[in-house]
Design an enzyme around this catalytic site. Structure first.
Site, PDB file in Angstrom:
ATOM      1  N   HIS A  63       0.874  -1.175   0.000  1.00 41.23           N
ATOM      2  CA  HIS A  63       0.000   0.000   0.000  1.00 41.23           C
ATOM      3  C   HIS A  63       0.912   1.226   0.000  1.00 41.23           C
ATOM      4  O   HIS A  63       1.670   1.441   0.945  1.00 41.23           O
ATOM      5  CB  HIS A  63      -0.928  -0.001   1.215  1.00 41.23           C
ATOM      6  CG  HIS A  63      -1.909  -1.130   1.206  1.00 41.23           C
ATOM      7  ND1 HIS A  63      -2.327  -1.785   2.340  1.00 41.23           N
ATOM      8  CD2 HIS A  63      -2.564  -1.721   0.170  1.00 41.23           C
ATOM      9  CE1 HIS A  63      -3.200  -2.729   2.010  1.00 41.23           C
ATOM     10  NE2 HIS A  63      -3.362  -2.710   0.703  1.00 41.23           N
ATOM     11  N   GLU A 100       1.530   3.589   3.008  1.00 39.33           N
ATOM     12  CA  GLU A 100       2.033   3.033   4.264  1.00 39.33           C
ATOM     13  C   GLU A 100       3.557   3.059   4.179  1.00 39.33           C
ATOM     14  O   GLU A 100       4.208   2.069   3.849  1.00 39.33           O
ATOM     15  CB  GLU A 100       1.448   1.643   4.486  1.00 39.33           C
ATOM     16  CG  GLU A 100      -0.072   1.721   4.682  1.00 39.33           C
ATOM     17  CD  GLU A 100      -0.779   0.380   4.665  1.00 39.33           C
ATOM     18  OE1 GLU A 100      -0.093  -0.653   4.728  1.00 39.33           O
ATOM     19  OE2 GLU A 100      -2.024   0.372   4.565  1.00 39.33           O
ATOM     20  N   HIS A 150       3.251  -3.411   6.603  1.00 36.79           N
ATOM     21  CA  HIS A 150       2.138  -2.490   6.385  1.00 36.79           C
ATOM     22  C   HIS A 150       2.145  -1.422   7.483  1.00 36.79           C
ATOM     23  O   HIS A 150       3.079  -1.331   8.268  1.00 36.79           O
ATOM     24  CB  HIS A 150       0.817  -3.255   6.381  1.00 36.79           C
ATOM     25  CG  HIS A 150       0.606  -4.093   5.159  1.00 36.79           C
ATOM     26  ND1 HIS A 150      -0.390  -3.838   4.246  1.00 36.79           N
ATOM     27  CD2 HIS A 150       1.272  -5.168   4.681  1.00 36.79           C
ATOM     28  CE1 HIS A 150      -0.335  -4.723   3.263  1.00 36.79           C
ATOM     29  NE2 HIS A 150       0.670  -5.554   3.508  1.00 36.79           N
ATOM     30  N   GLU A 201       1.862  -5.019  10.882  1.00 37.96           N
ATOM     31  CA  GLU A 201       1.323  -3.650  10.926  1.00 37.96           C
ATOM     32  C   GLU A 201       2.220  -2.877  11.885  1.00 37.96           C
ATOM     33  O   GLU A 201       2.213  -3.104  13.096  1.00 37.96           O
ATOM     34  CB  GLU A 201      -0.129  -3.664  11.405  1.00 37.96           C
ATOM     35  CG  GLU A 201      -1.087  -4.422  10.497  1.00 37.96           C
ATOM     36  CD  GLU A 201      -1.467  -3.648   9.246  1.00 37.96           C
ATOM     37  OE1 GLU A 201      -1.164  -2.433   9.189  1.00 37.96           O
ATOM     38  OE2 GLU A 201      -2.077  -4.239   8.333  1.00 37.96           O
TER      39      GLU A 201
END
Length: 642
Positions: free
Chosen positions: A242, A245, A380, A472
């Site tokens: 992404h 990110e 991410h 994450e």
């Protein structure tokens, strides 16, 4: 002057530092007035998507205590995050104080400055103060708002402590790395500089191009760059799937620099990683998306701008959905043991020219097929948690724990990263948005969080030998440059220790008994683990496993299977478990005939013995059928007489 953010979005500003004139309920309290904070699905959740005042008048305010005298330079404003309500502030005033009693309104000449706010809920809008002002407290005072909505906002405050100098030695890290956000050209330049500094252990190569033609660069770090060495596992980090990110991208670039510098210093841990593992680092899988977010910058790109590819494709949903192919086959199969549990082929619809597959995804799939990766993580942002497969749930359930056959090992992998990450491991940390992962030790099955069909994690596990998790990294997807050094320190140990897990379990080489050559595509099966792997081109394999004793069976086309018991100890070193396979007589005969050679006498004798065994077995089966038929006729005759 453009000062860095105080840290409402990054949570550096504590909840206790934020107050408000009023609020509708606790879920819309002042602590929720943070830039890019996300709400739960239902309005009315304890964790909602903004600060919302109880009253709709011009006397409402959101106040932030900077704790020290601060040079305030601006405010970034956003509306409420909600799929049900539309709320945002259209104009506002800014007031400042040194004691939270006497307030002074920001002035534009002789008049009170009126700042332009939002025109929609999500797009951040920057309002720079006409005159930067030193104070301790700052208030945002809404004046008008969306006519069909109410007074709701999310914000970030820009401010410099007068003594702050963001120099390398005060940046939050002792490592002399290039802590800044790198656009495409700067990233390419940095990677080149690393190869020039460490030419013996680094190599930059490309795996393809983005839709807009930007190359997907990979940095290889190895003591023998450019070559797969038998027995040496292959590892990868992928960042920037992404594009907005951005932290993962910078951490991977930091990691390249760090490993180069530490290898030159003789750091034994890094030397061991470089000599025992072939490491591949892809800092930007979606460079088109990143360039879009980079133009706006860390605070103004919002929550989604740059997330998708240039074509609008979410790359994390763009891989072939092999999960449902496997599960559908299981349901239809009479014999579950015959259902393939690995190397599931890519479906035909996905390979067609008109399939909605991003060139970035195709490039990564080819990369994964070309190199026998053993372990990977994709980086991410926007949360603090490590997720592990499966990401896709059965029957399309929105949330459901959906474990793989290697669930215990995946949980170990996720725990290794989460437990060594300085923020995740902090029991006093605040939740990022609305989900509390600490009760799960900051790890969760992907499907139990939210279903993601077509994820890279699931594809990696089902189509290749590679185990992969998603990390994450931070609440803030695109941290300000001033946050990068401390984020490196938060993640440095995690990035290193996770790579070291590639050496857990068993490894070995599957060889032909006569030629001693490695056998490619031999199937390695571990008893009670319903997920097989295959040997690489040279016959070498790696099977990640937790400590314990395992029965391992290996077979290949044209060979007799072989079985061994392999013990995996507690030490962070793989257990060597080699296999020698013997060709079946029929396979040897085929190869000799193909070459036009004479059949050796020993092979003739073995083939004759094999034919006799088959003849005996078939004769025995025929006699059993005859006996069964005779018994049935006898019982039928007795029943008729009775």
């Amino acid at each position: 002057m453009y000062c860095p953010p105080l840290g409402l979005e990054s949570l550096r500003v504590d909840d206790s530092q934020i107050q408000a004139s009023s609020y509708q309920r606790s879920g819309l309290g002042p602590h929720r007035g943070r830039l890019n904070i996300q709400s739960g699905i239902e309005d009315g959740d304890l964790y909602d998507g903004a600060w919302c005042a109880e009253y709709k008048d011009r006397h409402q305010w959101l106040e932030v205590d900077a704790l020290h005298l601060t040079l305030f330079t601006g405010v970034i404003l956003q509306g409420r995050n909600s799929i049900w309500s539309w709320d945002w502030v259209e104009t506002y005033k800014v007031q400042m104080s040194n004691d939270s009693v006497t307030w002074h309104t920001s002035m534009n000449g002789t008049q009170e400055a009126l700042f332009e706010g939002n025109q929609n809920p999500e797009t951040p809008v920057l309002g720079l103060l006409p005159v930067p002002t030193v104070a301790r407290f700052i208030r945002i005072n809404p004046q008008t708002w969306y006519s069909n909505g109410t007074v709701c906002l999310r914000a970030e405050i820009l401010g410099c402590h007068p003594s702050d100098i963001y120099s390398a030695h005060e940046s939050g890290s002792k490592d002399a790395l290039d802590f800044r956000h790198h656009n495409y050209k700067e990233m390419r330049k940095l990677m080149k500089s690393v190869t020039e500094e460490c030419p013996d252990i680094t190599r930059v190569y490309t795996i393809g191009r983005s839709y807009m033609g930007l190359k997907l660069y990979v940095m290889e770090i190895s003591d023998n760059p450019g070559k797969h060495e038998i027995g040496e596992p292959e590892f990868r980090y992928v960042a920037g799937m992404h594009g907005n990110e951005a932290l993962g991208r910078e951490l991977v670039l930091n990691l390249m620099q760090y490993m180069c510098k530490e290898y030159k210093k003789g750091n034994q841990r890094i030397v061991r990683l470089v000599t025992e593992t072939r490491i591949h680092l892809l800092p930007s899988m979606n460079p088109d998306g990143y360039e879009e977010a980079y133009v706006k910058g860390s605070e103004l790109s919002g929550w989604a701008e740059g997330r998708y590819s240039f074509e609008g494709i979410d790359l994390n949903h763009n891989f072939p959905d092999l999960n449902n192919i496997m599960w559908d086959t299981e349901e239809k199969a009479a014999d579950k043991s015959k259902v393939p549990n690995h190397y599931i082929p890519i479906p035909e619809y996905y390979t067609k020219e008109d399939a909605t597959v991003a060139p970035e995804t195709r490039a990564v799939i080819s990369w994964m097929q070309d190199i026998p990766f053993v372990l990977s993580a994709n980086l991410h942002g926007g949360e603090l948690v490590v997720t592990y497969p499966f990401d896709c749930t059965r029957d399309w359930a929105p949330q459901e724990d959906t474990p793989t056959a290697d669930n215990a090992f995946f949980r170990w992998l996720a725990s290794v990263y989460a437990s060594t990450n300085l923020v995740m491991a902090n029991p006093d940390r605040r939740i990022c948005h609305y989900e509390e992962f600490q009760s799960h030790n900051n790890i969760i099955n992907g499907g139990a969080w939210h279903t993601v069909p077509g994820s890279m994690n699931d594809f990696s596990y089902l189509h290749t030998n590679c185990f992969e998790v998603t990390v994450e990294l931070s609440c803030d997807k695109f941290p300000h440059v001033s946050e990068l050094p401390i984020e490196w320190e938060n993640n440095k140990e995690s990035l290193l220790v996770y790579m070291e897990q590639v050496n857990l379990g068993i490894k070995g080489v599957v060889r032909d008994k006569l030629t001693k050559k490695g056998i490619a595509d031999a199937i390695i099966k571990v008893e009670d683990h319903d997920h097989d792997i295959r040997s690489a081109t040279d016959g070498d394999y790696w099977r990640l496993l937790n400590p314990g004793e395992y029965k391992v069976i290996v077979w290949a086309v044209g060979y007799f299977p072989s079985m061994r018991r392999c013990n995996v100890g507690m030490e962070p070193n793989p257990t060597i478990c080699d296999f020698i396979l013997t060709k079946t007589p029929i396979q040897r005969l085929k190869e000799i005939r193909a070459k036009g050679g004479k059949i050796p006498q020993d092979l003739q004798l073995r083939l004759r013995a094999l034919r006799l065994r088959k003849l005996r077995a078939s004769t025995k089966a025929i006699n059993r059928r005859r006996e069964g038929q005779r018994m049935r006729r006898a019982r039928s005759s007795q029943a008729w007489k009775a």
